[in-house]
Design an enzyme around this catalytic site. Structure first.
Site, short mmCIF file in Angstrom:
data_model
loop_
_atom_site.label_atom_id
_atom_site.label_comp_id
_atom_site.label_asym_id
_atom_site.label_seq_id
_atom_site.Cartn_x
_atom_site.Cartn_y
_atom_site.Cartn_z
N TYR A 303 8.04 3.62 -3.49
CA TYR A 303 7.30 3.41 -4.74
C TYR A 303 8.10 3.88 -5.95
O TYR A 303 8.28 3.17 -6.91
CB TYR A 303 5.97 4.15 -4.69
CG TYR A 303 4.89 3.47 -3.88
CD1 TYR A 303 5.11 2.26 -3.24
CD2 TYR A 303 3.64 4.05 -3.75
CE1 TYR A 303 4.12 1.65 -2.50
CE2 TYR A 303 2.63 3.44 -3.01
CZ TYR A 303 2.88 2.24 -2.38
OH TYR A 303 1.88 1.65 -1.65
N ASP A 304 8.53 5.12 -5.91
CA ASP A 304 9.30 5.67 -7.02
C ASP A 304 9.98 6.94 -6.57
O ASP A 304 9.33 7.94 -6.29
CB ASP A 304 8.38 5.97 -8.22
CG ASP A 304 9.15 6.27 -9.50
OD1 ASP A 304 10.23 6.88 -9.40
OD2 ASP A 304 8.68 5.88 -10.59
#
Length: 503
Positions: A303-304
């Site tokens: 995701y990040d």
């Protein structure tokens, strides 16, 4: 929780606060409440709440998906978005819903392509019945209103099959009860969560007064604050942002993809493509698998890589066990009462900082070098104040990279250590007590709370140890005056001052 410290010198005041910095300046799309260097994916999440660290999962005996998911898949088939040859399909996984490979997939292989006509973004809102009244709103607000309105239309909405598979909530801290939030006592995540909830409520009240109430014909069904939080949670956890030409977009089916902590790159997982074919002018969102996947395994992405556990808990409702996901933000400030306020502010701004500066300290990593420079600047006073004169303006930041004087260095050690002790006193458990709890089977939200507060406390202890060690070295450090005398050839290697007798 904010603590103000008056330095030993009457000319310097420190403020060190765990308040998250970007609350003062939310972005124009979905508000981001912590700094992130490069953000291309705002969020994706499974359709049911996730809890703790997720890893790539093999689904050998998959449970059947719900009727609503089957209907959603059939709708996408009827619309030509997917077919029997599509490499992935929705499936029940430990995270809730996910995308499972229907065949062996190579790294970077395309698994889904969704045309723009199936994206929910500000353009879709603008083309809808409420487009004219939402034109002046922040993008996330307009999309939130669109989602709520379409959901309340039930079977008459063209998006009903997608809306039916969206969760009613996630494990994001914005959905926690007061009792659950109490487990976050003392944490920065608690203050961030409460600030986010205040922000969402204030935005709702403004939208209710300025958009919903004057346009009852467009919003015939009552819209509540709970509806607004639902939409905010959906966007926070599932919307892609900062794509090419797109500030905020929900992409049905793609947003079922889950996160894997074992995937350590965000590169090449998705891209925006032009026309799908010779006779098609529809833009496509193309999703790739960043790693090779066997048939029956879940396709996942990162995701990040830059988000802390607090970010992950706030956005998605899970945390990771990796040490570098634990962080604590120190907020430093040049006091307006400082007699050298103007000079210090000018120096800070000339070096990319300001009256208030925020530094994220990550577990098992050194403190940012700029933090020490900013600390020394704020503490500068007394006999060291000559460095603030204009003659040093172009070189002072370089000087601040090294200790200025014993008094200055001792002051910053004292202030930072006092701040750490103050912050640690705000938690209602110790690290040892949290460690014992982590060995038990906990409710998913309590597990998140324990992980968050333990991680923050470890970072605070680490910061305290760093400056404790620095305090013990004060007599061995080389300070500005000694360095300057050496440069002039007036100081020996052992620090002794060299004198010349006149001839």
């Amino acid at each position: 929780m904010m603590t103000t410290f008056t330095a030993l010198s009457p000319s310097s005041t420190f403020m060190i606060s765990p308040i998250i910095k970007t609350l003062k300046n939310p972005t124009k799309t979905l508000p981001h409440f912590r700094r992130s260097s490069t953000l291309t994916l705002s969020a994706t999440l499974s359709t049911t709440p996730t809890t703790t660290t997720t890893t790539t999962t093999t689904s050998s005996l998959q449970k059947p998906v719900s009727d609503s998911v089957q209907t959603f898949w059939q709708w996408l088939k009827d619309e030509g978005v997917v077919s029997s040859k599509t490499p992935v399909k929705p499936a029940v996984v430990p995270e809730g819903l996910g995308l499972v490979a229907q065949k062996d997939l190579a790294r970077n292989e395309v698994v889904l392509e969704v045309p723009k006509r199936f994206w929910i973004n500000p353009d879709a809102v603008a083309a809808s019945e409420i487009g004219s009244v939402c034109s002046g709103l922040k993008p996330w607000l307009s999309v939130a209103l669109f989602l709520i309105r379409e959901k309340k239309k039930n079977d008459t909405s063209s998006w009903r099959y997608y809306l039916d598979v969206l969760p009613d909530y996630t494990n994001s801290t914005i959905f926690w009860s007061e009792e659950e939030l109490a487990e976050l006592q003392g944490t920065q995540l608690l203050s961030t969560t409460l600030s986010v909830k205040d922000y969402v409520q204030n935005e709702f009240l403004k939208v209710e007064e300025e958009i919903i109430a004057p346009n009852k014909q467009l919003f015939p069904s009552p819209i509540t604050l709970d509806d607004f939080f639902w939409a905010f949670g959906i966007l926070r956890s599932r919307a892609f942002s900062r794509l090419r030409g797109q500030n905020l977009v929900l992409i049905p089916l793609v947003d079922l993809i889950n996160h894997s902590s074992s995937i350590t790159t965000e590169d090449h997982a998705w891209e925006i493509k032009g026309a799908a074919g010779l006779f098609s002018w529809d833009t496509l969102f193309s999703l790739r698998t960043p790693v090779s996947v066997k048939a029956g395994e879940q396709v996942m992405i990162q995701y990040d890589i830059n988000k802390s556990n607090a970010d992950l808990a706030l956005d998605y409702g899970f945390i990771e066990s990796k040490a570098d996901r634990n962080a604590f933000t120190l907020t430093l400030e040049i006091s307006e009462s400082d007699p050298f306020f103007g000079d210090k502010l000018d120096i800070a701004e000339s070096n990319g900082l300001g009256e208030t500066a925020y530094f994220d300290i990550v577990l098992d990593r050194q403190v940012p070098p700029a933090m020490l420079q900013y600390l020394r600047l704020v503490a500068l006073g007394g006999t060291d104040a000559f460095l603030l004169e204009s003659i040093f303006r172009n070189s002072i930041w370089g000087h601040l990279d090294l200790p200025i004087s014993r008094a200055n260095e001792e002051l910053i050690c004292q202030v930072v250590r006092d701040a750490c002790k103050s912050a640690l006193s705000g938690y209602h458990t110790t690290i040892e007590e949290d460690e014992k709890l982590k060995g038990e089977k906990l409710d998913p939200r309590l597990e998140i709370a324990v992980g968050i507060r333990q991680g923050e406390k470890k970072v605070l202890q680490q910061i305290d140890e760093i400056f404790k060690d620095r305090e013990s070295e004060l007599n061995e450090l080389e300070y500005y005056q000694e360095r300057r005398l050496k440069d002039l050839g007036l100081c020996g290697e052992q620090g002794e001052i060299i004198f010349w007798e006149p001839k």
